[in-house]
Design a protein around this motif. Structure first.
Motif, PDB file in Angstrom:
ATOM      1  N   TYR A   1       5.441 -21.712  20.964  1.00  0.00           N
ATOM      2  CA  TYR A   1       6.250 -20.507  21.140  1.00  0.00           C
ATOM      3  C   TYR A   1       5.556 -19.301  20.510  1.00  0.00           C
ATOM      4  N   LEU A   2       5.045 -19.483  19.292  1.00  0.00           N
ATOM      5  CA  LEU A   2       4.378 -18.379  18.598  1.00  0.00           C
ATOM      6  C   LEU A   2       3.100 -17.951  19.340  1.00  0.00           C
TER       7      LEU A   2
ATOM      8  N   GLU B   1       0.206 -14.232  23.141  1.00  0.00           N
ATOM      9  CA  GLU B   1      -0.477 -13.993  24.411  1.00  0.00           C
ATOM     10  C   GLU B   1       0.181 -12.853  25.186  1.00  0.00           C
ATOM     11  N   LEU B   2       1.506 -12.754  25.084  1.00  0.00           N
ATOM     12  CA  LEU B   2       2.231 -11.692  25.776  1.00  0.00           C
ATOM     13  C   LEU B   2       2.211 -10.374  25.006  1.00  0.00           C
ATOM     14  N   GLY B   3       1.724 -10.411  23.771  1.00  0.00           N
ATOM     15  CA  GLY B   3       1.725  -9.222  22.926  1.00  0.00           C
ATOM     16  C   GLY B   3       3.109  -8.858  22.433  1.00  0.00           C
ATOM     17  N   GLU B   4       3.991  -9.857  22.331  1.00  0.00           N
ATOM     18  CA  GLU B   4       5.363  -9.628  21.877  1.00  0.00           C
ATOM     19  C   GLU B   4       5.567 -10.239  20.497  1.00  0.00           C
TER      20      GLU B   4
END
Length: 72
Positions: free
Chosen positions: A46-47, A52-55
């Motif tokens: 999850y982390l 990867e999404l920059g979130e």
């Protein structure tokens, strides 16, 4: 992160989910050590996915409420 799990007697699988976030993070295993490892791997996945999404990943809920009251 906190996980909750249940045992499915029909399949012999321990299935769990992280309960102190809104994100859906699940894990499963057939033994307690396997379940613990799957929990760790699911949180790490999850982390990494968030990175990867920059979130920013959700922070776990503490279970505490902060209340400010007027001194009057």
């Amino acid at each position: 992160y906190l996980g909750k799990n249940e045992f499915d007697d029909e399949t012999g699988i321990l299935a769990g989910e992280v309960v102190n976030t809104r994100a859906v993070i699940t894990f499963q295993g057939t033994t307690v050590p396997e379940l613990r490892e799957a929990f760790k791997e699911s949180v790490e996945d999850y982390l990494e996915f968030c990175a990867e999404l920059g979130e920013e990943p959700e922070k776990p809920y503490s279970g505490e409420w902060v209340l400010s009251l007027n001194p009057e």
